[in-house]
Design a protein around this motif. Structure first.
Motif, PDB file in Angstrom:
ATOM      1  N   TYR A 172      -7.467  11.186  30.884  1.00  0.00           N
ATOM      2  CA  TYR A 172      -8.744  11.710  30.413  1.00  0.00           C
ATOM      3  C   TYR A 172      -9.835  10.942  31.138  1.00  0.00           C
ATOM      4  N   TYR A 173     -10.768  11.657  31.767  1.00  0.00           N
ATOM      5  CA  TYR A 173     -11.820  10.938  32.475  1.00  0.00           C
ATOM      6  C   TYR A 173     -13.155  11.676  32.408  1.00  0.00           C
ATOM      7  N   THR A 174     -14.209  10.886  32.559  1.00  0.00           N
ATOM      8  CA  THR A 174     -15.568  11.394  32.630  1.00  0.00           C
ATOM      9  C   THR A 174     -16.157  10.886  33.946  1.00  0.00           C
ATOM     10  N   ASP A 175     -17.484  10.931  34.058  1.00  0.00           N
ATOM     11  CA  ASP A 175     -18.092  10.445  35.290  1.00  0.00           C
ATOM     12  C   ASP A 175     -18.224   8.931  35.337  1.00  0.00           C
ATOM     13  N   TRP A 176     -17.761   8.226  34.273  1.00  0.00           N
ATOM     14  CA  TRP A 176     -17.893   6.769  34.325  1.00  0.00           C
ATOM     15  C   TRP A 176     -16.714   5.999  33.738  1.00  0.00           C
ATOM     16  N   TYR A 177     -15.705   6.651  33.151  1.00  0.00           N
ATOM     17  CA  TYR A 177     -14.516   5.918  32.712  1.00  0.00           C
ATOM     18  C   TYR A 177     -13.312   6.854  32.659  1.00  0.00           C
TER      19      TYR A 177
END
Length: 314
Positions: A172-177
């Motif tokens: 699971y990822y976003t633009d910062w983690y």
């Protein structure tokens, strides 16, 4: 734009709790050092794909990555590892595909593995993606025991075998983690069971990973990362890393493993090229007495796009 960690809102506090627990584990340490995981390297924060192919989706340009690692320099038969990975994005379906090849040699034993993988991303909202991956390949194991003492019945027979391998990963990822879990080496049949020692290379290995990147100021970014490794019969090992990136070009960091190993890491991004160096050494006073068990690790990557243009990969 990557947010300042000081401005993280309340819905992101669970991640900070997780990272705090990781830091606590780094301080307390794990005293079990009798065995180690089958495969590891200190620069995992720059290329996690061999542990979890779902990570390849973070690279929107595609890349070729190589790594060479030599442990216990100056000792005959000391472990030597070579790794190469390549990934190609398939933007039309938010996916990627690639190959992972590595060779691990320890004295008379040699393991070679080649896998292909496919990863697919599922957009959960405007800023988060759930990625899943599957990999398959072959694993070859050779142990030339007859070279030790051909007259001793214990070492008379060499061990050779080739077996299929498969695995999977979720991230699971976003633009910062990102947070991930994977089993890249799912062993169904035994291999190398005639080894004189209890061989842990061919058990199922589980990996749990996480990292975030945040702005320290306009020119400096900081990326803490963790990698937990577990296999049945082998103590849980945790890698804790932190690296500072200056203007997306120079990276300086430290890595600590709970088997009492520490590393200094230096990276350099120049346009499409990435060069990394890691120097690992033992921190225990009982580290084979005064023996210098230093490990050198060099990585070289080429990306089909500038590294600094994609902060998630820094």
């Amino acid at each position: 734009m990557i947010p300042d960690i000081n401005k993280i809102n309340s819905d992101k506090k669970p991640l900070l709790v997780t990272l705090s627990l990781c830091l606590l584990l780094m301080v307390t340490g794990n005293r079990a050092v009798a065995q180690q995981q089958a495969f590891s390297y200190t620069q995992y924060m720059d290329n996690l794909t061999p542990f979890n192919p779902a990570y390849s989706l973070l690279d929107k340009a595609g890349s070729i990555n190589t790594l060479a690692r030599r442990q216990w320099v100056g000792v005959d038969g000391a472990p030597v590892t070579y790794l190469i990975t390549g990934n190609l994005p398939i933007e039309s379906i938010n996916a990627s595909a690639g190959v992972i090849v590595f060779n691990d040699q320890v004295a008379i034993e040699c393991q070679t593995e080649a896998n292909v993988y496919f990863a697919k991303g599922i957009q959960l909202d405007s800023r988060s993606i759930l990625a899943v991956s599957i990999n398959a390949g072959v694993r070859n194991y050779t142990a030339n025991y007859s070279t030790l003492d051909a007259t001793d019945p214990t070492f008379r027979n060499d061990v050779r075998g080739t077996k299929p391998n498969m695995g999977f990963g979720v991230m699971y990822y976003t633009d910062w983690y990102y947070l991930g879990v994977s089993v890249p080496e799912l062993t169904i049949t035994s291999l190398g069971t005639a080894s004189v020692q209890d061989n842990t290379n061919f058990r199922n290995h589980y990996y749990f990973s996480g990292a975030l990147i945040t702005n320290v100021n306009e020119d400096i970014k900081f990326k803490p990362a963790t990698l937990f490794s577990y296999a049945k019969g082998v103590p849980l090992t945790a890698d804790i890393s932190g690296i500072f990136y200056m203007k997306g070009t120079l990276g300086l960091g430290l890595n600590y493993r709970t088997d009492k190993e520490m590393s200094g890491i230096l990276t350099l991004n120049i346009n499409a090229f990435h060069v990394g160096y890691g120097y690992q050494f033992g921190t225990s006073s009982t580290n084979l007495g005064t023996f210098n068990n230093a490990t050198h690790e060099i990585s070289l990557s080429y990306r089909f796009g500038r590294w600094a243009s994609d902060p998630k990969l820094l």
